[in-house]
Design a protein around this motif. Structure first.
Motif, PDB file in Angstrom:
ATOM      1  N   LYS A 173      24.285  11.944 -28.214  1.00  0.00           N
ATOM      2  CA  LYS A 173      25.272  12.754 -27.510  1.00  0.00           C
ATOM      3  C   LYS A 173      26.678  12.233 -27.771  1.00  0.00           C
ATOM      4  O   LYS A 173      27.600  13.000 -28.024  1.00  0.00           O
TER       5      LYS A 173
ATOM      6  N   GLN B 152      29.698  16.714 -28.331  1.00  0.00           N
ATOM      7  CA  GLN B 152      29.719  18.097 -27.855  1.00  0.00           C
ATOM      8  C   GLN B 152      28.933  18.197 -26.559  1.00  0.00           C
ATOM      9  O   GLN B 152      27.841  17.638 -26.440  1.00  0.00           O
ATOM     10  N   PHE B 153      29.476  18.911 -25.582  1.00  0.00           N
ATOM     11  CA  PHE B 153      28.776  19.136 -24.319  1.00  0.00           C
ATOM     12  C   PHE B 153      28.716  20.629 -24.071  1.00  0.00           C
ATOM     13  O   PHE B 153      29.703  21.344 -24.287  1.00  0.00           O
ATOM     14  N   ASP B 154      27.557  21.113 -23.617  1.00  0.00           N
ATOM     15  CA  ASP B 154      27.488  22.535 -23.271  1.00  0.00           C
ATOM     16  C   ASP B 154      27.719  22.689 -21.772  1.00  0.00           C
ATOM     17  O   ASP B 154      27.892  21.710 -21.034  1.00  0.00           O
ATOM     18  N   LEU B 155      27.740  23.940 -21.313  1.00  0.00           N
ATOM     19  CA  LEU B 155      28.125  24.201 -19.924  1.00  0.00           C
ATOM     20  C   LEU B 155      27.159  23.582 -18.929  1.00  0.00           C
ATOM     21  O   LEU B 155      27.558  23.223 -17.818  1.00  0.00           O
ATOM     22  N   SER B 156      25.896  23.441 -19.311  1.00  0.00           N
ATOM     23  CA  SER B 156      24.907  22.906 -18.370  1.00  0.00           C
ATOM     24  C   SER B 156      25.029  21.391 -18.219  1.00  0.00           C
ATOM     25  O   SER B 156      24.556  20.827 -17.229  1.00  0.00           O
ATOM     26  N   ASP B 157      25.651  20.723 -19.206  1.00  0.00           N
ATOM     27  CA  ASP B 157      25.707  19.261 -19.166  1.00  0.00           C
ATOM     28  C   ASP B 157      26.440  18.756 -17.928  1.00  0.00           C
ATOM     29  O   ASP B 157      26.017  17.795 -17.283  1.00  0.00           O
ATOM     30  N   ARG B 158      27.573  19.390 -17.588  1.00  0.00           N
ATOM     31  CA  ARG B 158      28.375  18.888 -16.471  1.00  0.00           C
ATOM     32  C   ARG B 158      27.660  19.079 -15.134  1.00  0.00           C
ATOM     33  O   ARG B 158      27.717  18.196 -14.276  1.00  0.00           O
TER      34      ARG B 158
ATOM     35  N   GLN C 222      37.883  13.965 -24.781  1.00  0.00           N
ATOM     36  CA  GLN C 222      37.647  14.532 -23.452  1.00  0.00           C
ATOM     37  C   GLN C 222      38.892  14.454 -22.563  1.00  0.00           C
ATOM     38  O   GLN C 222      39.198  15.382 -21.812  1.00  0.00           O
TER      39      GLN C 222
END
Length: 505
Positions: free
Chosen positions: A4, A9-15, A155
């Protein structure tokens, strides 16, 4: 986690998933506290120092990967930029001749690192901000080639959504912008760790907050940035502004910065971890596979990985730390107030003063935080950063009348805090020889009104008087600083000025 970080990259579900894991971690911490699972007192302290690499000309060298390869020791690590290193000294038990042993270990480690750096025409400089750093040195291309630094930069930049504004009004004025968090790398500090039990945590943290201004006043060592003479300790405003995820609108709404002094005295370590979740969105929403509550149900000790990661992206000057050693959880107060340097003796003197005075204040029957408004402690911190050893601070009056009064920082340290530090070191079981030697360094700084910042600025102005241009004067000051740093005598004994006339450049 590594994949990771590398991907970035982070998708919307990650947060959302990360937020849920943070809440489970916080519940896990609460259970650990309630079940009294934490380590018993061991009087353990730890020490980390961030360092700069510079050439014989005093200019920064972007060579930390090559230097670390030559050092080949786990005690040394990368830091944010390519001109930074960090050395970590193994935990020691406070007592006996511990400061003398720390002094010897640091001299050995730094001497070895300096020799290895010399193989690539660089050297170690232990200083709060390297005076020769230029804006062109502090750009994202000079960040260390480590995925976590790149990801953290990306970030914070994304959260900010615009250039970072650096504005410091000191002896001179600095106003500029940056497209990355790289200016944070200019700030090289000493971090002092103290392992504490949960019952003692709040008293130690509150005491550390109360004395932060006095630490800065006697230890300031960062008066220059980008060729400007600013505050005597310019690291705190620079660190805050270069990591500030808030655009002006959020600042106007009173949203808290990620680098901050705090806003209240606390009653437990839980207060600080809970605040971090409540006030700060995740910068690195990287989830671990562990379920902390399931681990607790099985009688195990959870790593609380998400809580630890999030806590590391909130830059309190006194930070709570959760860790595990030998399978047992513990809490530490991490004091991040002090700049690096000037010499090993000065670093150890600053540490002795801190550990002594915090012990004494934490055990006081009339705690200073019950008599000093938190707002006054925060204002003291800013005053000490601006004015260093010449600062005036607000402090509780002694005697039956109560209230607070404004007092010269030198008077406060010499008349009130040094005797407390002496009593605190006695309580730790420090040998009188160590106690007197290192507290004597602080006393002499007060008597002569000299610290690293006063020496740097006085020597710089002497260089200007010799006819040097500003850049040449800063470079000459840096070269002389490194020479005296290597000789190792404490900064209050350093002769001001350059060793001999230098031709004007």
């Amino acid at each position: 986690m590594g994949e990771k970080v590398a991907a970035g990259q982070f998708d919307l579900s990650d947060r959302q998933r990360y937020r849920d894991k943070l809440r489970r971690c916080l519940t896990g911490l609460e259970r650990l506290l309630a079940e009294k699972r934490f380590d018993r007192p061991k009087n353990l302290m730890g020490l980390e120092i961030e360092l700069n690499l510079a050439g014989a000309d005093g200019m920064p060298k972007m060579l930390n990967a090559q230097v670390l390869e030559r050092i080949a020791s786990r005690d040394f690590q990368t830091e944010l930029a390519m001109f930074n290193l960090e050395v970590n000294i193994a935990p020691h038990r406070l007592g006996g001749r511990v400061f003398d042993r720390l002094d010897e270990e640091l001299r050995t480690s730094l001497g070895y690192a300096d020799r290895k750096a010399g193989e690539v025409d660089a050297g170690i400089v232990m200083i709060g901000i390297l005076p020769t750093l230029d804006r062109d040195d502090l750009v994202s291309s000079n960040l260390s080639a480590v995925d976590r630094y790149t990801l953290l930069n990306d970030q914070i930049v994304a959260a900010r959504g615009e250039d970072f504004k650096l504005e410091i009004d000191g002896v001179e004025h600095l106003s500029c912008t940056s497209k990355s968090i790289a200016p944070e790398a200019a700030c090289t500090s000493v971090q002092l760790h103290l392992q504490v039990t949960p019952d003692r945590f709040a008293d130690v943290w509150n005491a550390a907050q109360a004395v932060a201004a006095a630490q800065i006043a006697v230890g300031a060592n960062s008066p220059f940035l980008f060729g400007r003479e600013l505050w005597r300790e310019s690291r705190p405003p620079l660190f805050q502004q270069s990591t500030d995820t808030r655009p002006p609108e959020l600042q106007a709404q009173g949203v808290r910065p990620r680098t901050w002094f705090g806003e209240r005295w606390v009653t437990s370590a839980f207060d600080l971890f809970e605040e971090n979740l409540r006030y700060y969105p995740a910068l690195l929403p990287i989830c671990d596979d562990e379920d902390p509550l399931e681990v607790l149900d099985r009688g195990g000790v959870p790593t609380l990985a998400e809580l630890v990661l999030h806590n590391g992206t909130v830059y309190r000057w006194n930070r709570p730390v959760y860790g595990i050693a030998d399978g047992v959880p513990h809490l530490r107060v991490e004091n991040r107030v002090l700049p690096a340097g000037p010499t090993v003796t000065d670093v150890i003197a600053n540490a002795a003063f801190y550990y002594g005075v915090v012990r004494a204040l934490a055990e006081d029957s009339r705690p200073v935080w019950s008599r000093l408004p938190f707002e006054a402690a925060a204002a003291n911190f800013d005053a000490a950063c601006k004015d260093g050893i010449d600062a005036r601070l607000t402090w509780p009056r002694r005697g039956r009348y109560g209230g607070t009064a404004e007092v010269d920082a030198v008077t406060l340290v010499r008349d009130e805090l040094l005797p407390l530090a002496e009593a605190g070191l006695d309580a730790w079981g420090i040998e009188p020889a160590d106690r007197d030697l290192y507290l004597g360094v602080i006393e002499e700084r007060c008597r002569r009104r000299v610290n690293g910042a006063t020496w740097q600025t006085a020597t710089f102005h002497r260089a200007l008087d010799l006819g040097l241009g500003r850049e040449a004067a800063l470079a000459a000051t840096t070269r002389r600083y490194r020479e005296l740093m290597q000789q190792g005598d404490p900064v209050h004994t350093w002769p001001v000025g350059l060793p001999e006339p230098v031709p004007a450049v």
